[in-house]
Design an enzyme around this catalytic site. Structure first.
Site: not given
Ligand code: MTE
Ligand code: MOS
Length: 815
Positions: A206, A237, A241, A319, A351, A353, A519, A728
């Site tokens: 990603q 998902f 990342e 987050r 997903r 985060f 994000a 997300e």
């Protein structure tokens, strides 16, 4: 309206078109990274040497026996690394470790002519270790004081005064599980070396730019010497990342050392035992409500289970803290966050985060407290919604809170919640062994990367002499439909039919320095960059057309592949005519586009700022039926109203909402990661490392009736063509299922009962909730009026928790 959000007449965005690769997906023609192996000559295969100890020091590593295995070409160890022996950006993640940090940690890799040769070679490698004490659960880590990274605190108002003045104070705890990504395509990289030692890595990532950076630092090369391409992913998902980097680096290292292409693809059990997952959390909380059930204060400590290294744990935690309010105004808030260091895989983005984890805490609080307050849970939720003029605990004004109320109202009406509640009451009164529950929960989710710098996107758009268009952008396709949306954006801006535009795979040598496709911001950032590039080209073409048409360039319009003036009587040129004319006039027919999201700022040490461009809103109503003998349940009906702004691509958005919801329901009700907690030879082993033991949602768990509506009249100002991110937020609509299960379980007991429900709410967990309700004369484990007695809960005089260190902030790839 801003130029960015405004749509021309009859735009290609907003049309319900299928995913650009749908036909390729379903016919098996779509190429994924590993499909390239068959098209590549002389490929070597990599196999890990996994050590089956939760924690151990490597005292000897003997690779010679592997070389005796036929077909083994090379064993890669730490000694081979010309650059930095680290798979991450925080330097806490050795690529070839000398300390085994989790059960299944790979200490070296074997390259073979075939997978089988590499596997047998890996079996032959002799690893001697000295076992070390291991911490496997978050509880053990808390008890041992084993933490990593910063310990942020999000604070507003005066929590102690808020609790002291509250009519009702409750406290409780909740520990909840992580989640395996279970993308269909496991981690995969294929590397080769071009002339002059230039490295080309195809990777299921990603974040191609960061994969490029890690490959470069491991190999001791500059970023310009490494190119990473991602064709597409069979799902990411969040699991791709950060986690692909080390695997890409192993393949690239193998390719540079052998001069041959190297393929590294994890099989499912390797992927499940080696790669990071969603963070599970442990939370403790105290909450105060006024007489009418309005939240007055929330004091909470959230401890995430980070696994063995930091990876994205700090930004995930940030987050979580920023979403502990979900859709609710809480005047006084204090949330402390910390990251447990455990001997598990390094938990990572998934997903939402961290958002889902923060929101689960407040939804659990409301679900448990509603009966104690004598209120219907849905009414308690609605009563606490943000209203105009309120700000989040981190100081961001909540724009468009009226959308929450509108969505809620529309959902209640279209799904006849009141009528069905009455039916459910009747059903429950007449069925002693089966009970139904219907719950409604809201979502408010912040869109943008907290770390302001990541909110930029780039694109490269080529118009060829024949009028055909090729676009390239910094985002990656993982099934979410980003490329479909980007094609629609380009066709809209250039005023050409969708069939005129083609999209080329994501590559770091086309668009550099990209952010992760994460994000949910892929369409916002890359869409605006593509629009920007297309506008540059269109403006140049407008000059050419204006001359031909004898009008002002400002009056030229591009639509459906034709170019004309605004007057009805205007002559028309074809798009191709204008392009050809522009070529002969030596007008540049390609452009690089760029976008940066304006108006964002975030101070991660104070946990204050306006990190989000806007909020995505939604709400879901879920009805379930629980069997009292077994705890087994089914989801009878789900209704969703969700805000995607003006949809760029309604079918794609619908798929994202349905898929996100089902994935959330999987996390909350089915998917049960079990790690061996007992001391012994398997301590720390992931017991659920295959689809046979790890239960994913499938057709049989689908809601029997599933209605999704997009909020109408929802133009989002300042975002590409008035749209909103969708990737997300819908995952968190699944709280409705969990809360419906809680209510159905409670219906087995006396009225007004507060029931605890474990997460995931598997049939077993639901069974225990039913048992609690049946046996119950007392409430669940929510203590009324017991403030300040929780261990680990910093009181008012406790020293502030350590803020994120400067270094952590600099290194943070996403906050
Ligand atoms: N949808 C599919 N089909 N596959 C995926 O891997 N990833 C999700 C979401 N939807 C994912 C998906 C996650 S975690 C994010 S952040 C967004 O897609 C990323 O893409 P976007 O920014 O283009 O929405
Ligand atoms: Mo998504 S968790 O931001 O990749």
């Amino acid at each position: 309206m801003s130029a960015l959000s405004e749509r021309p007449a009859e735009p290609v965005v907003g049309r319900a078109v299928p995913h650009e690769s749908a036909a390729l997906h379903v016919t098996g023609q779509a190429l994924y990274t590993d499909d390239l192996v068959g098209r590549t000559k002389d490929v070597l295969h990599a196999w890990p040497v996994q050590v089956m100890h939760a924690h151990a020091r490597v005292t000897a590593l003997r690779t010679e026996p592997a070389h005796a295995v036929p077909g083994v070409v090379r064993v890669l160890t730490a000694a081979d690394v010309p650059g930095v022996n680290d798979a991450g950006v925080k330097h806490d993640e050795p690529l070839f470790p000398d300390e085994v940090m989790f059960y299944g940690h790979a200490v070296c890799w074997v390259l073979g002519e075939t997978i089988e040769a590499a596997r047998l070679g890996a079996e032959a490698v002799q690893v001697e270790v000295e076992p070390l004490p291991a911490l496997v659960t978050v509880r053990e880590a808390i008890a041992a004081g084993s933490f990593q990274g910063g310990q942020p605190r999000l604070e507003r108002g005066d929590v102690e005064a808020g609790l002291a003045g509250a009519a009702h104070v409750f406290s409780g705890e909740l520990e909840f599980a992580g989640q395996e990504h279970f993308y269909l395509e496991t981690h995969c990289s294929l590397a080769h070396v071009d002339e002059n030692g230039q490295v080309f890595v195809q990777s299921s990532t990603q974040h191609p730019s960061e994969t490029q950076e890690i490959v470069a630092h491991v190999l001791g090369l500059t970023n310009s010497q490494v190119t990473v391409q991602c064709l597409r992913m069979g799902g990411g998902f969040g699991g791709k990342e950060m986690q692909p980097h080390g695997f890409a680096a192993i393949a690239a290292l193998g390719a540079t050392l052998t001069g041959r292409p190297v393929r590294l693809r994890l099989n499912r059990s390797q992927d499940m035992t080696m790669s990071g997952k969603r963070h599970g959390f442990a939370a403790r909380w105290r909450v105060g409500f006024d007489e009418s059930g309005r939240l007055q204060a929330l004091d909470a400590t959230l401890t995430s289970d980070g696994g063995w290294s930091l990876d994205l744990s700090e930004p995930v935690l940030a987050r979580a803290l920023c979403h502990v309010d979900n859709a609710y105004w809480i005047p006084n808030v204090r949330v402390n966050g910390r990251i447990a260091k455990t001997n598990k895989t390094s938990q990572t983005a998934f997903r939402g985060f961290g958002g889902p984890q923060g929101m689960l805490v407040i939804e659990d609080v409301l679900g448990r407290c509603a009966p104690l307050l004598g209120l219907d849970a849905a009414e308690l939720r609605r009563r606490n919604f943000y209203t105009a003029g309120r700000t989040t605990p981190y100081g961001q004004p909540v724009r468009h809170p009226e959308r929450l109320a509108t969505i809620w109202q529309e959902l209640l009406e279209t799904s006849d919640v009141a009528g069905r509640q009455r039916e459910i009451e009747e059903f429950n009164a007449t069925h002693p062994h089966r009970k139904r529950g219907l719950a409604v929960t809201p979502v408010k989710f912040g869109i943008s990367f907290n770390l302001t710098a990541f909110n930029q996107g780039g694109a490269l758009v080529h118009v060829y002499k024949d009028g055909s268009v090729l676009i390239n952008h910094g985002g990656t396709e993982m099934g979410q439909g980003l490329h479909t949306k980007m094609l629609q954006v380009a066709a809209t801006t250039l005023g050409v039919p969708l069939s005129r535009v083609r999209l080329a795979p994501t590559r770091t040598d086309k668009v550099p320095n990209t952010s992760a496709t994460a994000a949910s911001s892929g369409a916002d950032l890359n869409g605006a960059a593509i629009k920007n590039a297309c506008e540059q080209i269109r403006e140049r073409l407008a000059q050419v057309a204006a001359e031909r048409l004898g009008i002002s360039p400002a009056d030229v319009r591009f639509a459906h592949g034709s170019v004309h003036g605004i007057a009805f009587a205007s002559d028309r040129l074809t798009w191709e005519e204008v392009v050809t004319a522009a070529y002969f006039q030596r007008v540049q027919l390609w452009a690089a586009g760029f976008y940066r999201t304006e108006g964002l700022h975030w101070d991660s040490s104070r946990m204050q700022g306006e990190p989000f461009k806007y909020f995505a809103y939604g709400a879901a109503a879920a009805e379930v039926e629980v069997d009292g003998f077994t705890g087994a349940y089914r989801t009878r009906r789900v209704d969703i109203v969700h805000d995607v702004g003006d949809s760029l691509s309604p079918l794609v958005d619908l798929g994202q909402i349905e898929g996100g919801f089902v994935q959330g329901a999987g996390w909350l009700t089915l998917e049960d990661l079990r790690w061996e907690e007992r001391e012994g030879p398997h301590h720390g082993r992931l017991a659920t490392q295959a689809a046979s033991t790890y239960k994913l949602p499938s057709f049989s768990e689908m809601p029997e009736e599933f209605n999704v509506r997009l909020l109408r009249n929802a133009t989002e100002e300042g975002v590409v063509y008035g749209s909103k991110a969708v990737g997300e937020p819908p995952l968190m609509l699944a709280f409705s299922v969990r809360e419906a299960l809680r209510q159905a379980a409670a219906a087995f007991g006396p009225p007004g009962l507060s029931v605890d429900l474990a997460s995931p709410a598997t049939p077993e967990a639901v069974y225990w909730a039913v048992e609690q309700a049946r046996r119950s004369t007392e409430h669940g484990h929510v203590d009324e009026g017991a403030p300040g007695v929780l261990p680990d809960q910093p009181g008012p005089d406790a020293p502030p928790m350590v803020p994120f260190s400067e270094r952590a902030q600099q290194l943070m790839t996403r906050t």
